[in-house]
Design an enzyme around this catalytic site. Sequence first.
Site, PDB file in Angstrom:
ATOM      1  N   PRO A 285      -0.397  -3.389  10.433  1.00  0.00           N
ATOM      2  CA  PRO A 285       0.101  -4.014   9.200  1.00  0.00           C
ATOM      3  C   PRO A 285      -0.879  -3.876   8.052  1.00  0.00           C
ATOM      4  O   PRO A 285      -2.094  -3.942   8.245  1.00  0.00           O
ATOM      5  CB  PRO A 285       0.261  -5.490   9.588  1.00  0.00           C
ATOM      6  CG  PRO A 285      -0.743  -5.702  10.678  1.00  0.00           C
ATOM      7  CD  PRO A 285      -0.891  -4.383  11.398  1.00  0.00           C
ATOM      8  N   GLY A 286      -0.360  -3.658   6.859  1.00  0.00           N
ATOM      9  CA  GLY A 286      -1.197  -3.593   5.661  1.00  0.00           C
ATOM     10  C   GLY A 286      -0.736  -4.641   4.658  1.00  0.00           C
ATOM     11  O   GLY A 286      -1.273  -5.746   4.585  1.00  0.00           O
ATOM     12  N   ARG A 323       1.979  -0.168  -9.224  1.00  0.00           N
ATOM     13  CA  ARG A 323       3.258  -0.235  -8.499  1.00  0.00           C
ATOM     14  C   ARG A 323       4.494  -0.242  -9.409  1.00  0.00           C
ATOM     15  O   ARG A 323       5.474   0.444  -9.097  1.00  0.00           O
ATOM     16  CB  ARG A 323       3.285  -1.416  -7.532  1.00  0.00           C
ATOM     17  CG  ARG A 323       2.216  -1.314  -6.441  1.00  0.00           C
ATOM     18  CD  ARG A 323       2.364  -2.385  -5.360  1.00  0.00           C
ATOM     19  NE  ARG A 323       3.572  -2.203  -4.592  1.00  0.00           N
ATOM     20  CZ  ARG A 323       4.676  -2.897  -4.757  1.00  0.00           C
ATOM     21  NH1 ARG A 323       4.723  -3.871  -5.630  1.00  0.00           N
ATOM     22  NH2 ARG A 323       5.738  -2.631  -4.018  1.00  0.00           N
ATOM     23  N   CYS A 356      -1.400   4.657 -22.858  1.00  0.00           N
ATOM     24  CA  CYS A 356      -0.488   5.456 -23.672  1.00  0.00           C
ATOM     25  C   CYS A 356       0.528   6.192 -22.824  1.00  0.00           C
ATOM     26  O   CYS A 356       0.471   7.419 -22.666  1.00  0.00           O
ATOM     27  CB  CYS A 356      -1.293   6.430 -24.528  1.00  0.00           C
ATOM     28  SG  CYS A 356      -2.404   5.547 -25.598  1.00  0.00           S
TER      29      CYS A 356
HETATM   30  C1  LIG Z   1       0.482   2.647   5.016  1.00  0.00           C
HETATM   31  C2  LIG Z   1       0.523   2.668   6.497  1.00  0.00           C
HETATM   32  C3  LIG Z   1       0.588   1.479   7.221  1.00  0.00           C
HETATM   33  C4  LIG Z   1       0.719   0.134   6.570  1.00  0.00           C
HETATM   34  O1  LIG Z   1       1.918  -0.053   5.904  1.00  0.00           O
HETATM   35  P1  LIG Z   1       2.263  -1.464   5.260  1.00  0.00           P
HETATM   36  O2  LIG Z   1       3.614  -1.296   4.703  1.00  0.00           O
HETATM   37  O3  LIG Z   1       1.247  -1.738   4.219  1.00  0.00           O
HETATM   38  O4  LIG Z   1       2.218  -2.478   6.367  1.00  0.00           O
HETATM   39  C5  LIG Z   1       0.534   1.558   8.592  1.00  0.00           C
HETATM   40  N1  LIG Z   1       0.433   2.752   9.229  1.00  0.00           N
HETATM   41  C6  LIG Z   1       0.376   3.905   8.563  1.00  0.00           C
HETATM   42  C7  LIG Z   1       0.264   5.176   9.318  1.00  0.00           C
HETATM   43  C8  LIG Z   1       0.411   3.915   7.181  1.00  0.00           C
HETATM   44  O5  LIG Z   1       0.367   5.089   6.529  1.00  0.00           O
END
Ligand SMILES: *Cc1c(COP(=O)(O)O)cnc(C)c1O
Length: 427
Positions: A285-286, A323, A356
């Site tokens: 998870p990120g 984003r 810009c």
């Molecule tokens: C970006 C990524 C994640 C994390 O994704 P999230 O949507 O931020 O949880 C996990 N695994 C891989 C391989 C990624 O490229």
Amino acid sequence: MSAPLLPGQPHIHYAQDQLQVEGCSLHDLAATHGTPLFVYSKASMLDALAAYQRGFAGRNARICYAMKANSSLAVLQLFARAGCGFDIVSGGELERVLAAGADAAKVIFSGVGKTRAEMARALQAGIGCFNVESEAEIDVLNEVALSLGKRAPISIRVNPNVDPKTHPYISTGLKGNKFGVAHERTLLTYQRAAALPGLQVVGIDCHIGSQITEETPYLDAMDRMLDLVEAIEAAGIAIRHIDFGGGLGINYNGDTPPAADALWHKLLAKLDARGFGQRHLMIEPGRSLVGNAGVCVTEVLYVKPGEQKNFCIVDAAMNDLPRPAMYQAFHGIVPLRRSADDEQEAQLFDVVGPVCESGDWLGRDRSLHVRAGDKLAVLSAGAYCMSMASHYNSRPKAAEVLVDGEQAHLIRQRDSFADQIRGEKLL
Ligand SMILES: *Cc1c(COP(=O)(O)O)cnc(C)c1O
């Protein structure tokens, strides 16, 4: 009176109509450190992690924080101390996790374009696993490992061909994406890898996309992964760990993703039912660990009434918060100081930065009551903001503060001009 702004995020809240992160006033932090300023809640990050930890209680599981979401050293250090491993996608990310004190054995290396130099460095550091993304990469990694007298631990990233129902730019597990090995070729690819002396097969992985707010894509991907594990093991190749990637969404604008523990309760029930409950499990998870733990504080520079639209020009821009420009993403924008007449006096504004480009907007058609000099907070700014920041328009990268209760730690100072031109040379 203290009310959280986003459900389930008690650490970012108004107290006496002043916006706070935990026990720190954002107004005071902006006065001390200037704007634009990213402010993160440590408790919010640890709460998000705790939801996953509860979900996996009693299991043989490792949470590898996908650090590209927010790769600031102090954030990495926080997750390393909390026991996390890391999912990295470049040699730079490897150096960052090592600098933050992480254990290399808990690092997994994803990404479609690993260079030989990156592979060699990761092998020498002793990382836990290479998440290999193509047949060509298998051959190169084998060569690099043999040249160093090592065996590279590998997992093959499978493209399970499920639709995560998210933005096309952050959908990664469909046919036609550049990621992973096609489902149909997976067994063959494992057989090739298992025959190579420089590689040791240890796992299988997938990652189907990002900002996923439904559970069905995860359940479908899991079934397809487990079918493959059965086929690969029937061919005599042992799979020690199964890595289900990341991708769980957060609430940006009334989104209702499942809670991490509730989602994993369901997924683990499926794993148990199919006899895989005791496997070594990994997830990556990120966004869901950091996204709603951060805000970006910005000052209103000018209010510019227009013929068709009013513009609220702020000192944060697409170089700080890419984003909206990249994905047309929504971020909540709220005042640091609320007042009783806000609703009555509000007008519709596009909140834009000084860069810009017409793409340089942070929010469109927002109802705000603002004057020059007021400060605003851009919400849900903990993930894919600072880690995507650039120097475009020769703007310095913002400062970052991590709040822990009443304590505020400056974890990144604002770039100086010297930082910006470091490495450049006149003719
Ligand atoms: C970006 C990524 C994640 C994390 O994704 P999230 O949507 O931020 O949880 C996990 N695994 C891989 C391989 C990624 O490229």
